[in-house]
Design an enzyme around this catalytic site. Structure first.
Site, short mmCIF file in Angstrom:
data_model
loop_
_atom_site.label_atom_id
_atom_site.label_comp_id
_atom_site.label_asym_id
_atom_site.label_seq_id
_atom_site.Cartn_x
_atom_site.Cartn_y
_atom_site.Cartn_z
N ARG A 178 0.85 -1.19 0.00
CA ARG A 178 0.00 0.00 0.00
C ARG A 178 0.89 1.24 0.00
NH1 ARG A 178 -2.02 1.07 4.30
NH2 ARG A 178 -1.11 -0.58 5.57
N TYR A 226 -1.94 -3.85 -6.90
CA TYR A 226 -1.60 -4.77 -5.82
C TYR A 226 -2.36 -4.48 -4.52
CZ TYR A 226 1.38 -7.59 -2.75
OH TYR A 226 1.85 -8.53 -1.87
N LYS A 249 -9.40 -2.61 2.35
CA LYS A 249 -9.10 -1.42 3.14
C LYS A 249 -9.94 -0.21 2.69
CE LYS A 249 -5.76 -3.71 5.20
NZ LYS A 249 -5.97 -4.29 6.53
N HIS A 268 -10.34 -2.43 12.23
CA HIS A 268 -9.21 -3.22 11.73
C HIS A 268 -8.90 -4.30 12.76
CE1 HIS A 268 -4.78 -3.08 10.13
NE2 HIS A 268 -5.48 -4.04 9.57
N SER A 321 0.64 -3.36 12.27
CA SER A 321 1.26 -4.40 11.46
C SER A 321 2.45 -5.01 12.20
CB SER A 321 1.71 -3.82 10.12
OG SER A 321 2.59 -2.76 10.34
N CYS A 358 2.49 -7.56 14.26
CA CYS A 358 2.21 -8.09 15.60
C CYS A 358 1.61 -9.49 15.55
CB CYS A 358 1.28 -7.15 16.36
SG CYS A 358 2.08 -5.62 16.89
N ASP A 404 -8.77 -9.85 9.83
CA ASP A 404 -8.33 -8.49 9.49
C ASP A 404 -9.36 -7.40 9.77
OD1 ASP A 404 -6.29 -6.77 8.53
OD2 ASP A 404 -7.28 -6.64 6.59
N ARG A 432 2.44 -12.25 -0.47
CA ARG A 432 1.14 -12.62 0.11
C ARG A 432 0.60 -13.94 -0.40
NH1 ARG A 432 -1.25 -8.65 3.79
NH2 ARG A 432 0.31 -7.00 3.76
O1 TSX Z 1 2.47 -13.67 15.75
C1 TSX Z 1 3.12 -13.60 16.78
N1 TSX Z 1 2.48 -13.76 17.99
C2 TSX Z 1 1.01 -13.93 18.04
C3 TSX Z 1 0.65 -15.32 17.85
C4 TSX Z 1 -0.55 -15.83 18.11
N2 TSX Z 1 4.48 -13.36 16.71
C5 TSX Z 1 5.15 -13.12 15.44
C6 TSX Z 1 5.15 -11.63 15.15
C7 TSX Z 1 5.58 -11.29 13.77
C8 TSX Z 1 4.46 -11.35 12.79
C9 TSX Z 1 5.20 -13.33 17.87
N3 TSX Z 1 6.51 -13.12 18.08
C10 TSX Z 1 4.57 -13.51 19.10
C11 TSX Z 1 3.19 -13.74 19.17
O2 TSX Z 1 2.63 -13.92 20.26
N4 TSX Z 1 5.53 -13.40 20.07
C12 TSX Z 1 6.70 -13.15 19.43
C13 TSX Z 1 8.01 -12.96 20.09
C14 TSX Z 1 8.71 -14.28 20.24
C15 TSX Z 1 9.42 -14.78 19.19
C16 TSX Z 1 10.07 -16.02 19.32
C17 TSX Z 1 9.95 -16.73 20.51
C18 TSX Z 1 9.21 -16.22 21.55
C19 TSX Z 1 8.59 -15.00 21.41
N5 TSX Z 1 10.65 -17.96 20.61
C20 TSX Z 1 10.82 -18.76 21.68
O3 TSX Z 1 10.38 -18.47 22.76
C21 TSX Z 1 11.52 -20.01 21.47
MN MN Z 2 -4.73 -5.28 7.98
#
Ligand code: TSX
Ligand code: MN
Length: 602
Positions: free
Chosen positions: A76, A204, A213, A233, A255, A257, A284, A382
């Site tokens: 976007r 895209y 969106k 959202h 984004s 998370c 989403d 994607r």
């Molecule tokens: O999506 C994530 N979530 C939500 C899941 C339901 N991610 C990925 C974010 C990028 C898109 C996460 N990353 C989450 C999370 O709850 N937490 C983390 C941070 C994290 C990354 C690796 C580990 C732990 C926490 N690994 C180990 O503990 C081995």
């Molecule tokens: Mn979104």
């Protein structure tokens, strides 16, 4: 020009609008999308012939296709996205604004004659199950076959939609033209007063699939304000307990998370053993409406998932991996010579030989002139997949009335500030929590690493009107709904002093959701802090999880000194809205400030 298929509709206003757009864009042909299987096969074959699609190996990826977008058209483009309200103040300080006449003139100049030699497709689509009182109809005109085939997955299209529209039904007029994909002429324009969207110069994602969106958030947020509901959202998920009873929550995150991962959460063994099952309703967008029972009900207006591929694998999101096994369009991933697709942090080894997202020959471990690895997939590559293929899809995801919402969750990526979870004191405080949301930039994003960016309700790029009025509308909804959901904030990303994540995240997040649902029922032990209610030391069920009491303490700690600094950021952001900011938001701000620093008595 062949307009025979105009016979598909008996809607005079729709037909004259299409004629008007055809006169401007001058396509050789107009083709109405009916939504049939026959049509799908025909259009896919055509896309393969034009080179827009590559058919993937039919054994390993049945019904799947690969598409590569123009390399200047991969995400976007917020700086080219405008709200064309009559008055600039109505777009507010966080949106780009353009006068409607200027928008029509500039985009019109680019669209003029731009479909010569091409086909203009007419896509009648419904956001939400066709015929639900919740749903909104749009009609998108586009010269992109890729857009048509994506819209067929992401929305409900064709004949049933035209039937629901009848002779004079309301619809959002969506005009999309690729033109020459020249970024200097790219414009994504929203006309809330005309219930119209014009998009030119991009093919895209959110720029081109106008139901998502553009309609379901920017235009719908305007409609929602007028009609007394919320276009958000947010993901929607259901949590079923051992008695078979399901409670639903919605959650908004900026984004990066992991919203799609949370929407498709897999329960850890210890919670499965307690009888929990998690169901996906949407990943989403949520449209929330007051129901006859005095609660807020939510529906997912989409029909598919348009998810980021890199980082998606069998550990981070097994349900997503199962969802994309068939009938999926992959865009800008790596394409293997064996008719496979692959992306960074996906499953398995990359193919021995392939083409990267720009179409250049690629082999594993390839490095650029500076010795940096060359990625095969674009970071924003994607998958477009039917929601119905998700193993955890809720049996209620297409209920016309939606599902009743117990809790609304806001979140962000904060290394130090926010505890794992806290509950707001009441609705108005919850709106303040949502309005002061922020997230820290990751290494995967462009710009300064760790920079705190404010993103209220994760709606900063998606609210189609002045966000001060938007906060006011949220406050109003709390008054209008007798039994609104409880509002929470979560942070899966807190780190210790060595920079290690304190919380394991992913499936384990269900432990936090369990506490949240307990709180909604008047259970769940909590301690009161200046920012809200935080779980008591022993309140989260940590059975089967290796985490030290010390780590839990750090995860739940609220440090007033850190929040003091955060207040400056919130204040600076709120001030941008001047007089238009609801007084209640400033009261909430002052209340937080005094809770953090109680007046000292002699
Ligand atoms: O999506 C994530 N979530 C939500 C899941 C339901 N991610 C990925 C974010 C990028 C898109 C996460 N990353 C989450 C999370 O709850 N937490 C983390 C941070 C994290 C990354 C690796 C580990 C732990 C926490 N690994 C180990 O503990 C081995
Ligand atoms: Mn979104």
């Amino acid at each position: 020009m062949d307009t025979d298929s105009h016979a598909l509709s008996h809607h005079p206003k729709l037909k004259s609008w299409i004629d008007e757009c055809a006169k401007l864009c001058k396509p050789d042909r107009i083709v109405w999308i009916d939504g049939s299987e026959e049509e799908k096969n025909r259009l896919e074959a055509e896309a393969v012939k034009t080179g827009e699609f590559v058919k993937l190996d039919d054994k390993k990826f049945p019904g799947c296709f690969y598409h590569r977008s123009s390399s200047n058209d991969v995400a976007r483009t917020e700086h080219l996205t405008f709200i064309c309200s009559r008055r600039k103040e109505d777009a507010g300080p966080t949106n780009n604004w353009m006068p409607p006449e200027e928008g029509y003139r500039r985009a019109g100049a680019t669209l003029a004659g731009s479909m010569k030699g091409r086909t203009m497709y007419v896509i009648p689509f419904s956001m939400g199950v066709v015929g639900s009182p919740f749903s909104k109809i749009g009609v998108q005109l586009t010269d992109s076959l890729y857009v048509v085939l994506n819209m067929r997955i992401m929305t409900r299209v064709g004949k049933p939609v035209l039937d629901a529209l009848g002779n004079d039904g309301e619809f959002t007029k969506c005009l999309h033209g690729k033109a020459d994909l020249d970024i200097s002429k790219r414009l994504i324009l929203h006309f809330p007063d005309d219930n119209a969207i014009w998009s030119v110069g991009s093919g895209y994602g959110g720029n081109a699939l106008l139901g998502k969106k553009c309609l379901a958030l920017r235009i719908a947020s305007n409609l929602a304000r007028k009609e007394g509901w919320l276009a958000e959202h947010m993901l929607i998920l259901g949590i079923e307990d051992k008695t078979g009873h399901t409670e639903y929550i919605t959650a908004a995150f900026p984004s990066a998370c992991g919203k799609t991962n949370l929407a498709m959460l897999v329960a850890p063994e210890a919670l499965k053993a307690k009888g929990y099952k998690v169901w996906t309703v949407g990943d989403d967008i949520a449209w929330l409406k007051p129901g006859p029972d005095g609660r807020l009900w939510a529906m997912n207006p989409e029909f598919g998932f348009f998810g980021v591929a890199p980082g998606t694998n069998s550990r981070t999101n097994p349900h997503a991996m199962d969802t994309v096994r068939k009938n999926t369009i992959f865009t800008n991933t790596l394409l293997g010579k064996d008719g496979s697709v692959w992306w960074e942090d996906g499953d398995g080894e990359p193919p021995a030989e392939g083409w990267d997202w720009m179409g250049r020959p690629w082999t594993p471990g390839q490095k650029d002139a500076e010795g940096k690895p060359i990625v095969g997939a674009h970071p924003n590559s994607r998958f477009t997949a039917p929601a119905s293929q998700c193993p955890s899809i809720s049996s209620h995801w297409q209920d016309p009335q939606g599902v009743p919402i117990s809790a609304v969750i806001f979140g962000g990526r904060r290394q130090h500030l926010a505890p794992l979870v806290y509950q707001s004191f009441d609705w108005a405080h919850g709106v303040f929590v949502g309005a002061s949301m922020a997230s820290e930039r990751t290494a995967a994003q462009v710009g300064k690493l760790g920079e705190v960016r404010r993103d209220p309700m994760a709606m900063l790029p998606f609210c189609g009107y002045n966000m001060a009025d938007y906060f006011g509308h949220w406050l109003e909804m709390g008054r209008a709904v007798p039994n609104p959901p409880k509002i929470f904030h979560v942070n899966w990303f807190r780190k210790d002093e060595n920079g290690k994540f304190l919380w394991p995240g992913y499936g384990e997040n269900l432990r936090v959701l369990e506490w949240i649902l307990g709180r909604c029922k008047g259970q769940g032990k909590a301690q009161k802090t200046p920012i809200g209610h935080v779980p008591a030391a022993d309140a989260l069920d940590l059975t089967g999880l290796k985490i030290s009491p010390k780590a839990m303490e750090k995860l739940l700690d609220v440090r007033p000194e850190d929040w003091d600094q955060e207040l400056d950021g919130v204040e600076g952001f709120f001030r941008r809205f001047d007089e238009r900011m609801p007084q209640e938001m400033w009261s909430q701000f002052q209340n937080l400030k005094s809770r953090l620093k109680p007046p000292v008595h002699a």
